[in-house]
Write an enzyme that holds these catalytic residues in place. Structure first.
Site, PDB file in Angstrom:
ATOM      1  N   CYS A 113       0.795  -1.232   0.000  1.00 24.59           N
ATOM      2  CA  CYS A 113       0.000   0.000   0.000  1.00 24.59           C
ATOM      3  C   CYS A 113       0.825   1.278   0.000  1.00 24.59           C
ATOM      4  O   CYS A 113       0.316   2.346  -0.344  1.00 24.59           O
ATOM      5  CB  CYS A 113      -0.950   0.001   1.193  1.00 24.59           C
ATOM      6  N   HIS A 238      -3.063   6.973   1.737  1.00 20.71           N
ATOM      7  CA  HIS A 238      -3.502   5.689   1.207  1.00 20.71           C
ATOM      8  C   HIS A 238      -4.969   5.488   1.551  1.00 20.71           C
ATOM      9  O   HIS A 238      -5.384   5.661   2.705  1.00 20.71           O
ATOM     10  CB  HIS A 238      -2.654   4.560   1.788  1.00 20.71           C
ATOM     11  N   ASN A 268     -10.268  -0.017  -1.347  1.00 21.65           N
ATOM     12  CA  ASN A 268      -8.826  -0.047  -1.107  1.00 21.65           C
ATOM     13  C   ASN A 268      -8.141  -0.635  -2.343  1.00 21.65           C
ATOM     14  O   ASN A 268      -8.277  -1.818  -2.633  1.00 21.65           O
ATOM     15  CB  ASN A 268      -8.535  -0.905   0.123  1.00 21.65           C
TER      16      ASN A 268
END
Length: 312
Positions: A113, A238, A268
């Protein structure tokens, strides 16, 4: 040239949109449960025959077009991803071939990530060191290939997509020094492990780590950039969870900044989430060109990286 700058950005998302209501027909969940826990309403899902390289090339082509550049002018390609099935040639080389980029340095970066700010830092350092002049930096993921669709704690989280930026040499440094690091002893809190393994995470561990440790690190990023948090025009974290993004942004003290909340519509998307959210804000005109924007990634590893850039 003693610095580098971000001159253009672009993104790509697959056509298929998976809503919370549609997920509720597949697994024991509900729109209310998902939005309350993570803030996500929809996510994009790539087609079975749509690869990480395909999505990366689409985003990169848009970034090149927005920069007014062609493939042969690029001499460095860095792709951040943790979900490619393609081992060799790597994704960067495949993208370079698709876009007619001749003789570039081409490498992939896997810090999950936080991959995009890691990759951006590498491009910045290469240009400042004289090893490159024009770079493509791409974040791309096909997380839906690595999710257990019967696990309601993880399948509701993920989406697919890509974002890309063009970075060029500059007389001024418009990308600040990176602040990066990791907590290896906590690395198993986020996993995609083994052949055919599925994405899993220790949600409470990740939540505690992000909300307690990361605001101080993000403020350090601003200090290294010589920018006070209240001077930020944008904060692009993020896009993991709205319950993580909003508290961190508040604790940083970015009171005047536009806060990216693309997780609501995209889920995500790991290494793709920062450039994807950034590109949408630029496309919609929500960020002012030249304004300082904090990019800060965190997650699998557990790793983190961030820098302040000037908006293209």
């Amino acid at each position: 040239m003693t610095g580098s700058r971000l001159v253009a950005i672009g993104h790509y998302q697959p056509e298929k949109v998976l809503t919370n209501d549609a997920l509720a027909e597949m697994v024991d969940t509900s729109d209310e449960w998902i939005q309350r826990r993570v803030g996500i309403r929809t996510r994009h899902v790539a087609a079975a025959d749509e690869s990480v390289s395909d999505m990366a090339a689409e985003a990169a082509q848009k970034a090149l077009a927005n920069a007014g550049l062609t493939g042969p002018e690029i001499d460095l390609v860095i792709v951040a991803t943790c979900t490619s099935h393609e081992r060799s040639p790597n994704v960067a080389a495949r993208v370079a071939n698709r876009l007619g980029i001749t003789a570039p340095a081409a490498l992939d970066v896997n810090t999950a990530c936080s991959g995009f700010p890691h990759a951006l830092a590498m491009a910045d350092l290469a240009i400042k060191g004289g090893s490159a002049t024009k770079a493509l930096v791409i974040g791309v993921e096909k997380l839906t290939d690595f999710v257990d669709w019967s696990d309601r704690t993880t399948c509701v989280l993920v989406g697919d997509g890509a974002g890309a930026v063009v970075v060029t040499a500059s007389d001024t440094a418009e990308i600040s020094p990176v602040v990066w690091g990791s907590v290896p002893e906590m690395g198993r809190a986020v996993l995609i492990e083994g052949k055919g393994g599925s994405f899993s995470q220790e949600g409470r561990t990740v939540y505690r780590w992000t909300t307690t440790s990361l605001p101080d690190i993000a403020r350090t990023v601003c200090e290294r950039a010589g920018v006070a948090p209240e001077e930020l025009g944008g904060v692009i974290l993020h896009q993991a969870n709205l319950r993580i993004i909003e508290p961190i942004a508040k604790l940083i003290g970015a009171v005047n900044a536009v806060i990216a909340r693309d997780v609501v519509d995209s889920g995500n998307t790991s290494a793709a989430s920062i450039p994807l959210a950034f590109s949408k804000l630029v496309e919609r005109g929500e960020l002012t060109s030249g304004s300082p924007v904090l990019l800060f990634g965190f997650g699998g590893g557990l790793s983190y990286a961030g820098q302040v850039v000037r908006c293209p």
